[in-house]
Write an enzyme that holds these catalytic residues in place. Structure first.
Site, PDB file in Angstrom:
ATOM      1  N   HIS A 120       0.830  -1.202   0.000  1.00  0.00           N
ATOM      2  CA  HIS A 120       0.000   0.000   0.000  1.00  0.00           C
ATOM      3  C   HIS A 120       0.865   1.252   0.000  1.00  0.00           C
ATOM      4  O   HIS A 120       1.907   1.290   0.652  1.00  0.00           O
ATOM      5  CB  HIS A 120      -0.929   0.011   1.218  1.00  0.00           C
ATOM      6  CG  HIS A 120      -2.074  -0.937   1.073  1.00  0.00           C
ATOM      7  ND1 HIS A 120      -3.318  -0.539   0.672  1.00  0.00           N
ATOM      8  CD2 HIS A 120      -2.148  -2.271   1.250  1.00  0.00           C
ATOM      9  CE1 HIS A 120      -4.107  -1.588   0.602  1.00  0.00           C
ATOM     10  NE2 HIS A 120      -3.419  -2.655   0.951  1.00  0.00           N
ATOM     11  N   GLN A 160      -5.742   6.276  -6.377  1.00  0.00           N
ATOM     12  CA  GLN A 160      -5.903   7.679  -6.748  1.00  0.00           C
ATOM     13  C   GLN A 160      -7.330   8.138  -6.467  1.00  0.00           C
ATOM     14  O   GLN A 160      -7.541   9.178  -5.850  1.00  0.00           O
ATOM     15  CB  GLN A 160      -5.557   7.886  -8.234  1.00  0.00           C
ATOM     16  CG  GLN A 160      -5.802   9.296  -8.741  1.00  0.00           C
ATOM     17  CD  GLN A 160      -4.913  10.343  -8.099  1.00  0.00           C
ATOM     18  OE1 GLN A 160      -3.747  10.094  -7.832  1.00  0.00           O
ATOM     19  NE2 GLN A 160      -5.462  11.516  -7.838  1.00  0.00           N
ATOM     20  N   ILE A 165      -5.747   2.645   5.833  1.00  0.00           N
ATOM     21  CA  ILE A 165      -7.117   2.913   6.283  1.00  0.00           C
ATOM     22  C   ILE A 165      -7.982   2.977   5.041  1.00  0.00           C
ATOM     23  O   ILE A 165      -7.507   3.366   3.966  1.00  0.00           O
ATOM     24  CB  ILE A 165      -7.197   4.229   7.101  1.00  0.00           C
ATOM     25  CG1 ILE A 165      -8.560   4.371   7.772  1.00  0.00           C
ATOM     26  CG2 ILE A 165      -6.857   5.438   6.238  1.00  0.00           C
ATOM     27  CD1 ILE A 165      -8.606   5.482   8.827  1.00  0.00           C
TER      28      ILE A 165
END
Length: 183
Positions: free
Chosen positions: A67, A85, A121
């Site tokens: 990530h 994005q 998250i």
């Protein structure tokens, strides 16, 4: 696409389409392809969750390391995956003021130093203030507590990405009777 279309995909097609439901981890899609036929969107989600849950802690940390940093250099360079994005943009992380960018950069660095993987998250389920608050709060977690929490966030992201790709099976409409009900 619906689940029957998912079940008819070749291995290569499946990995191409589902290879980024877990960020930059086409191995996850490759591992669950053999579990076809899936009966529902929930069945696909469960297969992916089971695969992730079956990984060792180092395997889970590897998924987390795929990530990008939130509002990090990939945002600045324009090298985020299209999914990341859109998610970071929706949460307002691609339009930070310089002081906010410095704050989140410092918190990201502290988090990575403490846990060894980026802060993850589900940005689509949070806004910028909530993300900053969670990042600050989770810095205080013990590593043994943070890893499962971060993996839960990966699963949330995955579930939303899957929902964007696969239509759930809807129940058939109730049959209409031509005779009126008896009273």
């Amino acid at each position: 696409m619906d689940v029957s279309a998912v079940n008819s995909l070749s291995f290569e097609e499946f990995v191409e389409i589902f290879g980024n439901v877990v960020e930059k981890c086409p191995l996850v899609a490759a591992a669950v392809w053999s579990q076809r036929p899936f009966t529902s969107l929930g069945d696909i989600e469960a297969a992916i969750a089971d695969f992730i849950d079956g990984l060792s802690d180092s395997g889970k940390e590897g998924i987390l390391r795929c990530h990008p940093d939130l509002a990090g250099r990939d945002v600045q360079r324009g090298t985020l995956t299209p999914e990341s994005q859109a998610e970071q943009s929706q949460a307002g992380l691609t339009q930070l003021e310089p002081e906010e960018l410095a704050q989140i950069g410092a918190l990201n660095a502290q988090y990575k130093q403490r846990f060894g993987f980026p802060f993850v998250i589900c940005a689509r389920m949070n806004d910028r203030p909530a993300i900053l608050a969670q990042l600050s709060q989770r810095l205080g977690n013990k590593p043994a507590h943070e890893l499962p929490g971060a993996i839960q966030e990966v699963k949330r992201i995955c579930n939303l990405r899957l929902q964007a790709l696969v239509r759930p099976i809807l129940p058939a409409p109730a049959q209409l009777s031509s005779t009126p009900p008896k009273l």
